[in-house]
Design an enzyme around this catalytic site. Structure first.
Site, short mmCIF file in Angstrom:
data_model
loop_
_atom_site.label_atom_id
_atom_site.label_comp_id
_atom_site.label_asym_id
_atom_site.label_seq_id
_atom_site.Cartn_x
_atom_site.Cartn_y
_atom_site.Cartn_z
CD GLU A 132 -3.28 -0.51 0.18
OE1 GLU A 132 -2.68 -0.74 -1.15
OE2 GLU A 132 -4.08 -0.33 0.44
CB THR A 185 -4.76 6.51 -2.96
OG1 THR A 185 -5.62 5.43 -3.35
CG2 THR A 185 -5.05 6.74 -1.47
#
Ligand code: ADP
Length: 312
Positions: A132, A185
């Protein structure tokens, strides 16, 4: 075991009131990953179907997460064989339903199985978080934790990492509309305010507590009243064309609540029962056509198991 295939689910992070700390796994929506033990040493991604993503392990979330696990295994005296991975991507990158996380968590879960489970689920989450970090610059766990633990998960603390697997009412479904525009993101994070008023904070933690209590007591009314976000949604929703109307349509069609899935652009609604979920899906399919943006609608039961082996 020399080979395995698994299903790694899509996930909804944040779930309105739980920015960066809550996530939930979905059934049916997810990637399929095939692992093989190889004679050639090392860790490689041989093929990715359905998406144009790097095969280089240092540039792929599955690769980076896997490297993190394998390096720890070696540092503890382990001597792993070689592994190769083939990924069938069904979740588009940048969708907000945890595409990068599905690869990262699936990779570490699969490697752990093939190595005879040397690591705990909590350790797997910390390896997957490295993936991530590659995708978004932040090692967040709200998508990888529900994939690995299943159902709803709460990140009680990041330092030290403390994850609580939450119960879930039997009849809870999610509907997700994914407008085919990409919101990174990283970009969706950069627009957020870094300070909150005390009033926003109390409203938010009241709702987070309410949602969790509702999950424990199967209280759909409490779940519904708690699906409110006064911190992130008012800002991020500006990036999603038609968000307000989409949310209104979901609520008018019986959704318990609706909000942004992860960092968007996907918008989710929660529903009690499959019939309710299907009628919400139908209503938003009709409503969203006016925006002239391609979109997909997913309707899924909450997945309480998380990553599943599909073939040993
Ligand atoms: P999502 O919330 O859908 O995972 P992100 O914006 O967090 O979207 O992550 C997508 C980014 O991660 C893209 O830049 C993509 O190229 C990168 N990426 C690297 N490896 C993968 C992978 N295996 N699956 C999905 N995205 C990946």
């Amino acid at each position: 075991m020399k080979k395995l295939s698994l299903f790694s689910p899509g996930t909804i992070a944040n779930i309105s009131c739980g920015f960066d700390v809550l996530g939930v796994a979905l059934d049916e929506v997810g990637d399929v990953m095939h692992f093989e033990v190889t004679d050639k040493p090392g860790w490689q991604i041989s093929e990715i179907k359905g998406a144009d993503l790097p095969l280089d392990v240092a540039k792929n979330t599955a690769g980076v997460a896997g490297l993190s696990l394998l390096n720890t295994y070696k540092s503890q005296g382990g001597d792993p064989p070689g592994f190769s991975l083939m990924i069938e991507k069904n979740i588009k990158a940048g969708s907000g339903i945890g595409s990068s996380a599905a690869s990262a968590s699936g990779a570490v879960w699969g490697l752990n199985e093939l190595l005879n489970r040397p690591f705990s689920p909590l350790e797997l989450v910390s390896f997957a978080m490295e993936g991530e970090k590659l995708a978004s610059g932040v090692a967040h766990a709200d998508n990888v934790a529900p994939g690995i633990f299943g159902g709803f998960t709460l990140i009680r603390s990041y330092e030290p990492l403390d994850i609580v697997a939450l119960p879930c009412p039997d009849d809870l479904y999610a509907v997700v509309l994914h407008p085919q525009i990409e919101i990174k993101t990283q970009d969706a994070r950069s627009i957020l305010k870094t300070q909150l008023s005390l009033r926003q904070a109390t409203t938010q933690w009241g709702n987070l507590g309410g949602l969790i209590a509702g999950l424990y007591t199967n209280d759909y009314g409490l779940i519904s009243r708690s699906l409110v976000d006064v911190v992130v949604e008012p800002i991020r929703s500006l990036l999603i064309p038609g968000f307000d109307e989409l949310k209104k349509t979901m609520l008018e069609s019986g959704a318990l609540g609706a909000g942004i899935s992860g960092s968007g652009p996907s918008v989710f609604g929660l529903a009690q029962g499959n019939d309710q979920a299907r009628s919400i899906a139908q209503a938003i399919e009709i409503n969203y056509r006016q925006w002239g943006i391609d979109f997909e609608v997913h309707c899924a039961k909450i997945n309480t198991q998380g990553i599943k082996m599909i073939q040993a």
